[in-house]
Structures are given as C-alpha cells and as structure tokens.
Design a protein around this motif. Structure first.
Motif, PDB file in Angstrom:
ATOM      1  N   GLY A   1       0.816  -1.203   0.000  1.00 26.00           N
ATOM      2  CA  GLY A   1       0.000   0.000   0.000  1.00 26.00           C
ATOM      3  C   GLY A   1       0.855   1.261   0.000  1.00 26.00           C
ATOM      4  O   GLY A   1       1.814   1.363   0.763  1.00 26.00           O
ATOM      5  N   GLN A   2       0.546   2.191  -0.882  1.00 20.90           N
ATOM      6  CA  GLN A   2       1.249   3.476  -1.008  1.00 20.90           C
ATOM      7  C   GLN A   2       2.722   3.311  -1.386  1.00 20.90           C
ATOM      8  O   GLN A   2       3.516   4.231  -1.209  1.00 20.90           O
ATOM      9  N   ALA A   3       3.087   2.156  -1.898  1.00 22.93           N
ATOM     10  CA  ALA A   3       4.460   1.984  -2.400  1.00 22.93           C
ATOM     11  C   ALA A   3       4.638   2.781  -3.683  1.00 22.93           C
ATOM     12  O   ALA A   3       3.669   3.092  -4.382  1.00 22.93           O
ATOM     13  N   GLU A   4       5.881   3.115  -3.996  1.00 23.49           N
ATOM     14  CA  GLU A   4       6.171   3.948  -5.162  1.00 23.49           C
ATOM     15  C   GLU A   4       7.100   3.200  -6.109  1.00 23.49           C
ATOM     16  O   GLU A   4       8.207   2.805  -5.736  1.00 23.49           O
ATOM     17  N   PHE A   5       6.595   3.039  -7.349  1.00 23.28           N
ATOM     18  CA  PHE A   5       7.364   2.390  -8.410  1.00 23.28           C
ATOM     19  C   PHE A   5       7.399   3.282  -9.644  1.00 23.28           C
ATOM     20  O   PHE A   5       7.225   2.809 -10.758  1.00 23.28           O
ATOM     21  N   GLN A   6       7.618   4.565  -9.461  1.00 21.75           N
ATOM     22  CA  GLN A   6       7.634   5.467 -10.606  1.00 21.75           C
ATOM     23  C   GLN A   6       8.781   5.110 -11.550  1.00 21.75           C
ATOM     24  O   GLN A   6       9.907   4.898 -11.121  1.00 21.75           O
ATOM     25  N   HIS A   7       8.471   5.056 -12.837  1.00 19.03           N
ATOM     26  CA  HIS A   7       9.464   4.781 -13.886  1.00 19.03           C
ATOM     27  C   HIS A   7      10.181   3.441 -13.652  1.00 19.03           C
ATOM     28  O   HIS A   7      11.286   3.236 -14.156  1.00 19.03           O
ATOM     29  N   ALA A   8       9.575   2.549 -12.907  1.00 13.64           N
ATOM     30  CA  ALA A   8      10.208   1.261 -12.617  1.00 13.64           C
ATOM     31  C   ALA A   8       9.972   0.273 -13.756  1.00 13.64           C
ATOM     32  O   ALA A   8       8.986   0.365 -14.499  1.00 13.64           O
ATOM     33  N   LYS A   9      10.896  -0.698 -13.872  1.00 12.11           N
ATOM     34  CA  LYS A   9      10.753  -1.776 -14.843  1.00 12.11           C
ATOM     35  C   LYS A   9      10.214  -2.995 -14.108  1.00 12.11           C
ATOM     36  O   LYS A   9      10.915  -3.591 -13.288  1.00 12.11           O
ATOM     37  N   LEU A  10       8.962  -3.347 -14.401  1.00 11.15           N
ATOM     38  CA  LEU A  10       8.298  -4.457 -13.717  1.00 11.15           C
ATOM     39  C   LEU A  10       7.827  -5.500 -14.726  1.00 11.15           C
ATOM     40  O   LEU A  10       6.854  -6.209 -14.489  1.00 11.15           O
ATOM     41  N   ASN A  11       8.536  -5.613 -15.834  1.00 13.25           N
ATOM     42  CA  ASN A  11       8.157  -6.562 -16.875  1.00 13.25           C
ATOM     43  C   ASN A  11       8.159  -7.978 -16.308  1.00 13.25           C
ATOM     44  O   ASN A  11       9.136  -8.414 -15.698  1.00 13.25           O
ATOM     45  N   GLY A  12       7.065  -8.694 -16.514  1.00 17.80           N
ATOM     46  CA  GLY A  12       6.997 -10.083 -16.085  1.00 17.80           C
ATOM     47  C   GLY A  12       6.952 -10.289 -14.585  1.00 17.80           C
ATOM     48  O   GLY A  12       7.049 -11.442 -14.128  1.00 17.80           O
ATOM     49  N   ALA A  13       6.819  -9.234 -13.797  1.00 15.62           N
ATOM     50  CA  ALA A  13       6.748  -9.388 -12.340  1.00 15.62           C
ATOM     51  C   ALA A  13       5.431 -10.056 -11.942  1.00 15.62           C
ATOM     52  O   ALA A  13       4.414  -9.918 -12.619  1.00 15.62           O
ATOM     53  N   LYS A  14       5.450 -10.768 -10.811  1.00 11.21           N
ATOM     54  CA  LYS A  14       4.267 -11.483 -10.339  1.00 11.21           C
ATOM     55  C   LYS A  14       3.682 -10.762  -9.127  1.00 11.21           C
ATOM     56  O   LYS A  14       4.307 -10.733  -8.060  1.00 11.21           O
ATOM     57  N   PHE A  15       2.494 -10.182  -9.311  1.00  9.89           N
ATOM     58  CA  PHE A  15       1.782  -9.480  -8.238  1.00  9.89           C
ATOM     59  C   PHE A  15       0.485 -10.212  -7.893  1.00  9.89           C
ATOM     60  O   PHE A  15      -0.496  -9.585  -7.488  1.00  9.89           O
ATOM     61  N   THR A  16       0.452 -11.502  -8.050  1.00  9.65           N
ATOM     62  CA  THR A  16      -0.772 -12.257  -7.790  1.00  9.65           C
ATOM     63  C   THR A  16      -1.262 -12.022  -6.368  1.00  9.65           C
ATOM     64  O   THR A  16      -0.516 -12.194  -5.405  1.00  9.65           O
ATOM     65  N   ARG A  17      -2.505 -11.566  -6.244  1.00 10.59           N
ATOM     66  CA  ARG A  17      -3.173 -11.291  -4.961  1.00 10.59           C
ATOM     67  C   ARG A  17      -2.461 -10.222  -4.136  1.00 10.59           C
ATOM     68  O   ARG A  17      -2.736 -10.051  -2.941  1.00 10.59           O
ATOM     69  N   ALA A  18      -1.557  -9.496  -4.722  1.00 10.41           N
ATOM     70  CA  ALA A  18      -0.865  -8.426  -3.988  1.00 10.41           C
ATOM     71  C   ALA A  18      -1.794  -7.234  -3.773  1.00 10.41           C
ATOM     72  O   ALA A  18      -2.715  -6.988  -4.543  1.00 10.41           O
ATOM     73  N   VAL A  19      -1.542  -6.494  -2.698  1.00 11.90           N
ATOM     74  CA  VAL A  19      -2.325  -5.312  -2.368  1.00 11.90           C
ATOM     75  C   VAL A  19      -1.458  -4.077  -2.640  1.00 11.90           C
ATOM     76  O   VAL A  19      -0.451  -3.868  -1.971  1.00 11.90           O
TER      77      VAL A  19
END
Length: 448
Positions: free
Chosen positions: A174-192
């Motif tokens: 919650g309220q995390a910051e990933f501005q301009h981040a590379k998240l290709n193929g990342a797994k956020f299954t059921r993440a909040v």
C-alpha cells in the motif's frame, strides 16, 4: 479546437452555359490545388512546433507529485557499497545504510528492513519472503527475480528500480512507489497495491491476477499483455495507460479515470466499467458490464434521404448544374481547412513562448534556492569544524541526508527540461533544509 472563423453560407449558383461550366470547373481545380499545396506546407512545419511545445508540456508544477519522494540522481555505482553477496543475513544486524550494497542472492527472509536506505543496492535473486520493508528506500535498486512473497512493502520507495520478473505474490504494498520502474513479467498475484504509484512504470507481461490496485496512480503506465483477471482498479488514475492485449476479464474499473487509455486487443469480457467516463474500447474484445458512464464510440455518419413519394419509392434527385456548386464547396472547405491549420499553428507558437517564459522564471527561482542552500551547508560545515562540535548518530544521518538532497537538487537542475523536473529539485532543497533544521535543533556532543 474550434476555429474562430465564422461559417460561411453557401448560396445557390444560377444556371450557366456549358462553356462557363467548364471554365468555372477548371478555375476551381486550380484554386483547390493551390490551397492543398499551402496546407501541406503549413502541416509539415506544424509537428516541429508541436514537438517543441511538448517538451514544455509539463508546465504546471505538481507539489503533490514531487512531495511523494525525492527522485534523485543515482547516488553511487551499483555494487560500490558493502558486499553481502550470497550470505544468509537472517540473524545479522544490518546497518541503516545499505546504499549500493551487493546483496545478490542474499537470504533476508523475515528480516526487519524498516526505513533502511538501500538506494542503488543489488538484490538480484535475493530472498525477502515475509520481510518488512516499510518506508525503505530502494530507488535505482536491481531487484530482478528477487522474491518478496508476503513481504510488507508499505510506503516503500522503489522509483526507477529494475524489478523484472520479481515475485510480489501476496505482498502488502500500500502506497508503495514504483515510478518509472521496470516491472516486466513481475508477479503481483493477490498483492495489495492500494494507492501505490506506478507512474510511467512498465508492467508488460506482469501477473496481476486478483491484485488490489484501488486508487493507484498509473499515468502512462504500460500494462500490455498483462494478466489482470479479476484485478480491482476502482478509482484508479490510468490516464493514457496502455492495456494492449491484456487479460482484463472480470476486472473492476469502477470510477476509474481512463481518459486516453489504450484497450486495443484487450479482453474485457465481463469487466466492470461502472461510472467510468471517456472510456474508449475500440479494438477490445469481449462484452464488458456496467458501462454507466459516458463512453466514446465511433461516430456513424448518416446520409439523409429524400422523403418517399406517393408510390412509396424513394427518389434521389440530382441537380442539373452540379459541377460549379461542387467546385465552390471544395474551395470553401479548403479555405476553412487552411484557416484552422494556421490558427492551430499560431496557438502552438504562443503556447510555446508562454510556457518557455514560465520555465525560465521557475528555473531562476530554484537556482537561487540551491545556491543559498549551498552557502548554508558551507557555513554550517565550517561552524562544526571550527567549534569542535561532533553530532550524534541521528544528527550524522541528518547531515548525510542534507548533503545527498543538495547534490540531487544540483544534478536535477543541471538536466532539467521542464517545470516538473524543477518541482523535484525544489522538493530536494526542501528535504535538505528540513534535515539541516533537525540537525541544528537537535542535541550535539562536545569534542571527543
């Protein structure tokens, strides 16, 4: 944009002799050719001015965005810090600063990393399952294939980080910051990720199934080919985001801002778009649900027909002398198009000059603030050295924060191309001043 040129009425042309008809058609053809040539020349010059204006397209200062965190230049070279490569750190007491440390393949499961400074660190393939990274700083960090399963990432800063193929399954971000981040193929299954910031982040091919993305800020984020089955994006800000060929089945976009978002090729079967305005599903497949808001659809031009005759047949009448009238209509259309083009070109030039003036004034103000801050730091450094005062551990951290923020402000200012960059520089100056204020207000030890 509406033209300021008032519409001109088209008056019927009286019948003319055949020779006059041919002459009028030839004259109309020459006029249309000349107008087309002039319009093409103006349009060829228009993209250059539009591109120049685009560089100042962020002319409005956004303190709220700048206040979310300092986007600083890379503070050090990756791997320049401490070497913990491949080590088991689950029972190790780690220092506050892990800047640019090498933690490749390290074991950090359930480790408390709250507020740790891990800027530029290498955590490639590291295991951080159930770790606590609340308010930790991982800007520019290498997080490729790192495992954050069930980790607490609340208010974590990972701007411009590289987290390709990282695992965030069941993570609390919650309220995390990933501005301009590379998240290709990342797994956020059921993440909040409630209220997380993903501005301009790249999540192509990411797994976001059943993820909670309510109220996220994801302007210009790229979700192309992402798996977002049953993802919850209520009240999300998705201006100009890309969802090309994404799996959006049963996803919830209730009250989301999707102005300019691209859904071409996306599967929106049973997706909910309740109270969503400016929705454009051109090229999407499937049947969505709950489209209560205003939706933009392709315009269909209807051709008016002549009322039926007494016999029930539709009669299409054609004017006997139509050639001169068509030529005049083409001339009028060409003149109107040229006038609109000239008006757009003039407006773009004026906007460019106005925004350039705003940028110059804002840059001078920030330069003055950075210069004043540098003098303050020099004076305080001289006072500490001459007076023999040694700060406490907390004061030493504040002093380092002030120096880092000052250097970041200088770096950002040297390459600033728009007022949004100046806003980040101004925020860096503010952070440095706050750290210096805490340093001067806090207790200090005497000479040792």
């Amino acid at each position: 944009m509406r033209s300021s040129i008032p519409p001109r009425a088209v008056h019927p042309v009286p019948p003319a002799d055949p020779a006059g008809v041919v002459a009028a058609s030839r004259r109309a053809g020459w006029i249309v050719a000349l107008l087309a040539l002039g319009t093409s020349l103006v349009l060829s010059a228009l993209p250059a001015s539009a591109a120049a204006s685009a560089s100042y397209g962020r002319a409005v200062l956004r303190p709220a965005e700048a206040g979310r965190g300092l986007i600083s230049a890379r503070p050090c070279r990756a791997g320049q810090g401490a070497n913990y490569r491949g080590r088991d750190l689950r029972r190790t007491v780690l220092p506050y600063s892990l800047r640019c440390a090498d933690l490749t393949g390290a074991k950090l499961d359930q480790v408390d990393l709250t507020q740790k400074d891990m800027t530029g660190a290498i955590l490639r393939g590291a295991s951080l399952r159930e770790a606590d990274l609340t308010q930790a700083r991982l800007d520019y960090a290498d997080l490729r294939k790192a495992d954050f399963t069930e980790a607490d990432l609340g208010q974590m800063h990972a701007d411009r980080s590289d987290a390709r193929e990282a695992i965030f399954v069941d993570a609390e971000a919650g309220q995390a910051e990933f501005q301009h981040a590379k998240l290709n193929g990342a797994k956020f299954t059921r993440a909040v990720l409630t209220q997380a910031t993903l501005v301009d982040a790249v999540l192509t091919g990411a797994d976001l199934r059943n993820a909670t993305l309510g109220q996220i800020k994801a302007r210009k984020a790229d979700f192309s080919h992402a798996q977002m089955h049953e993802a919850k994006l209520g009240q999300a800000t998705l201006l100009h985001a890309k969802f090309r060929s994404a799996d959006l089945r049963e996803a919830d976009f209730t009250m989301a801002d999707v102005d300019g978002a691209d859904f071409s090729g996306a599967n929106v079967e049973s997706a909910t778009f309740t109270m969503v305005d400016d929705l454009n599903l051109d090229g999407a497949v499937g049947t969505p649900e709950g489209q209560v808001g205003r939706t933009s659809v392709p315009r269909v031009t209807r051709v008016p027909t002549t009322p039926p005759t007494a016999g029930g047949r539709v009669v299409y009448s054609r004017p006997a002398e139509s050639k001169p009238r068509i030529g005049l209509i083409m001339v009028i259309a060409g003149a109107a198009g040229l006038g609109i083009t000239l008006a757009l070109w003039g407006a773009a030039r004026r906007r460019h000059r106005r925004e350039a003036d705003v940028f110059l004034l804002a840059r001078r103000a920030v330069e003055d603030d950075v210069t004043t801050l540098g003098r303050h730091i020099d004076a305080l450094d001289l006072e500490l050295r001459s007076g023999g005062r040694l700060p406490t551990v907390t004061a030493e951290h504040d002093w380092q924060r002030a120096l880092d923020a000052y250097q970041a402000a200088r770096n950002i200012l040297s390459s600033a191309s728009g007022t949004e960059d100046l806003a980040y520089a101004a925020q860096a100056v503010h952070d440095a001043r706050s750290a210096l204020h805490r340093l001067q207000a806090g207790p200090s030890t005497g000479p040792q």
